[in-house]
Design a protein around this motif. Structure first.
Motif, PDB file in Angstrom:
ATOM      1  N   LYS A 186       0.835  -1.205   0.000  1.00 57.19           N
ATOM      2  CA  LYS A 186       0.000   0.000   0.000  1.00 57.19           C
ATOM      3  C   LYS A 186       0.867   1.252   0.000  1.00 57.19           C
ATOM      4  N   LYS A 218     -12.444  -1.805   0.670  1.00 58.18           N
ATOM      5  CA  LYS A 218     -12.971  -1.063   1.820  1.00 58.18           C
ATOM      6  C   LYS A 218     -12.128  -1.309   3.064  1.00 58.18           C
ATOM      7  N   ASP A 219     -11.782  -2.580   3.326  1.00 60.13           N
ATOM      8  CA  ASP A 219     -11.028  -2.924   4.540  1.00 60.13           C
ATOM      9  C   ASP A 219      -9.638  -2.287   4.553  1.00 60.13           C
ATOM     10  N   ASN A 220      -9.075  -2.091   3.368  1.00 55.04           N
ATOM     11  CA  ASN A 220      -7.709  -1.566   3.283  1.00 55.04           C
ATOM     12  C   ASN A 220      -7.641  -0.136   2.767  1.00 55.04           C
ATOM     13  N   ASN A 221      -8.818   0.488   2.613  1.00 53.72           N
ATOM     14  CA  ASN A 221      -8.903   1.877   2.143  1.00 53.72           C
ATOM     15  C   ASN A 221      -8.109   2.067   0.855  1.00 53.72           C
ATOM     16  N   GLN A 258     -16.064   2.173  -3.075  1.00 52.03           N
ATOM     17  CA  GLN A 258     -14.729   2.760  -2.949  1.00 52.03           C
ATOM     18  C   GLN A 258     -14.408   3.506  -4.241  1.00 52.03           C
TER      19      GLN A 258
END
Length: 447
Positions: A186, A218-221, A258
């Motif tokens: 990321k 969503k969980d990791n933006n 997202q």
């Protein structure tokens, strides 16, 4: 030991004696301008100022060059660079199923790494400083490949593609590995590289895989990167399978919750454009690839009029066949003029903005790159026009950047304020070695 004031603070470099095309919202141009860079960031851009030079450590005379932000390629496939020229003159579906995917199953980590480096070499030398890419992880060590990408100095998003091929367990493994890759990278290479969640398309991913992809994002933006509405056949296929056209199908599955970059968007109706605007879905426009594969021409004027963010993209060189963003941007502009039979459509300022600032905004990097402005990263390229007959008369420089310039006109490339290309020679990649290895590996692959 007592350090000097210069050693305590970050080194400041001033670039002078150049014409700066900022590509900011005001489209400012500074003839005999000056730009100051400190700690990877632009701290001043404007007219030449002696006051600004007071505490500068180094002055770089650009000898009358043109300077503009690095170009932003919003959709590519650099690992497929080895397939340049393979499967020409075919429709998209048979091209993928009979040529591209079968050959990708034979890829090794070495092939993927060298192919990616060659693609980035071409991008850098033609003025692209930021890219957003989808790669097929089949048969390769994706960790090794992204490390190879990081060494080149480029900025961008390098995304692990999700497919629903193979057994149910293989599909689950693909999702698990994609999520792990997304988490691991990321923020990578001093923050220059990131990743997105990249389900390949609605026609290669089951609804469950698409829902899972939305969850990973969503969980990791993270942003989502996916091929959407590329051909009429795709529209009919998805509608026959699920009862909805691709855009509504993906929306119902939560993929657009997202921020999403959709590659292509060739076949869209008014309702779909309204949906894209509502969910802030961005479009990566690939005009040459769409033309070569016979997919059609995306209506970019209508997308922009609908308030949708659009960036220019090359796609992979197996369907383009190069990474020259100057050529791509010119083609994008000319196509809209031709389709609308109106030369006022898609003017130079609009087209060049989409290849720089607009592209950066589309892939979520607009706050850091895409224009020459104070507080943004020092990602810029130079062109020396004086020995290039197609860039004369010099007075019409802004026009020439769209309608005449070529990737081969780029002289120098800077990313994070560091020079990565100098006088058309790449400083971060062994050019001769990469090209030699690529030819050797393609011979081996074709055998």
């Amino acid at each position: 030991m007592i350090r000097s004031d210069v050693a305590k603070r970050k080194r400041k470099t001033a670039y002078i004696n150049a014409t700066f095309f900022t590509m900011d919202k005001e489209n400012r141009v500074f003839e005999n301008g000056m730009m100051i860079v400190q700690d990877q960031f632009i701290t001043y851009i404007g007219s030449h100022s002696k006051e600004q030079l007071v505490d500068v450590d180094q002055v770089v005379d650009l000898a009358g060059k043109w300077v503009m932000p690095g170009l932003v390629n919003t959709h590519s496939h650099i690992v497929m660079t080895i397939l340049r020229g393979i499967g020409d003159d075919m429709l998209l579906k048979p091209w993928l199923e009979k040529k591209i995917w079968p050959m990708e199953t034979q890829f090794t980590t070495e092939i993927a790494s060298v192919s990616a480096k060659l693609g980035i070499l071409e991008m850098l030398k033609s003025g692209t400083t930021t890219f957003s890419d989808m790669f097929n992880p089949n048969g390769i060590d994706s960790d090794d490949v992204i490390h190879a990408v990081g060494e080149t100095g480029i900025r961008g998003a390098f995304s692990y593609t999700i497919f629903s091929f193979g057994t149910e367990e293989e599909q689950k493994m693909n999702l698990r590995e994609a999520e792990q890759f997304s988490r691991n990278y990321k923020t990578f290479a001093d923050g220059r590289l990131t990743t997105m969640v990249a389900p390949h398309s609605a026609y290669t991913c089951t609804p469950d895989a698409l829902t899972a992809s939305a969850g990973i994002a969503k969980d990791n933006n993270l942003m989502v990167h996916i091929h959407v509405s590329e051909t009429n056949d795709e529209i009919m296929d998805i509608e026959s399978r699920y009862g909805f056209r691709p855009v509504e199908h993906l929306c119902r599955l939560g993929l657009f919750d997202q921020p999403t970059v959709m590659a292509h968007g060739v076949v869209l109706n008014d309702e779909e454009r309204a949906m894209l605007k509502q969910y802030d879905v961005r479009v990566a426009h690939n005009p040459i690839s769409n033309l070569k594969l016979g997919s059609g021409i995306a209506d970019i004027v209508r997308l922009l009029n609908s308030g949708i963010k659009v960036g220019i993209a090359t796609d992979g060189v197996s369907s383009n066949n190069n990474f020259d963003m100057f050529e791509e941007t010119r083609t994008a502009s000319l196509l809209q003029k031709g389709v609308y039979k109106d030369p006022t459509k898609f003017p130079a300022q609009t087209a060049l903005a989409l290849a720089t600032r607009g592209g950066a905004e589309a892939i979520g990097m607009g706050k850091s790159t895409g224009s020459l402005e104070a507080a943004k990263k020092a990602d810029f390229i130079t062109i020396y026009p004086y020995d290039k007959e197609h860039l004369h008369p010099l007075r019409e420089a802004y026009s020439h950047l769209l309608y005449a310039a070529r990737g081969s006109d780029v002289a120098d490339v800077y990313i994070d304020g560091k020079m990565v290309v100098k006088d058309r020679s790449c400083l971060t990649i062994d050019e001769e070695k990469v090209m030699s290895e690529m030819n050797r590996l393609q011979e081996k692959l074709l055998k």
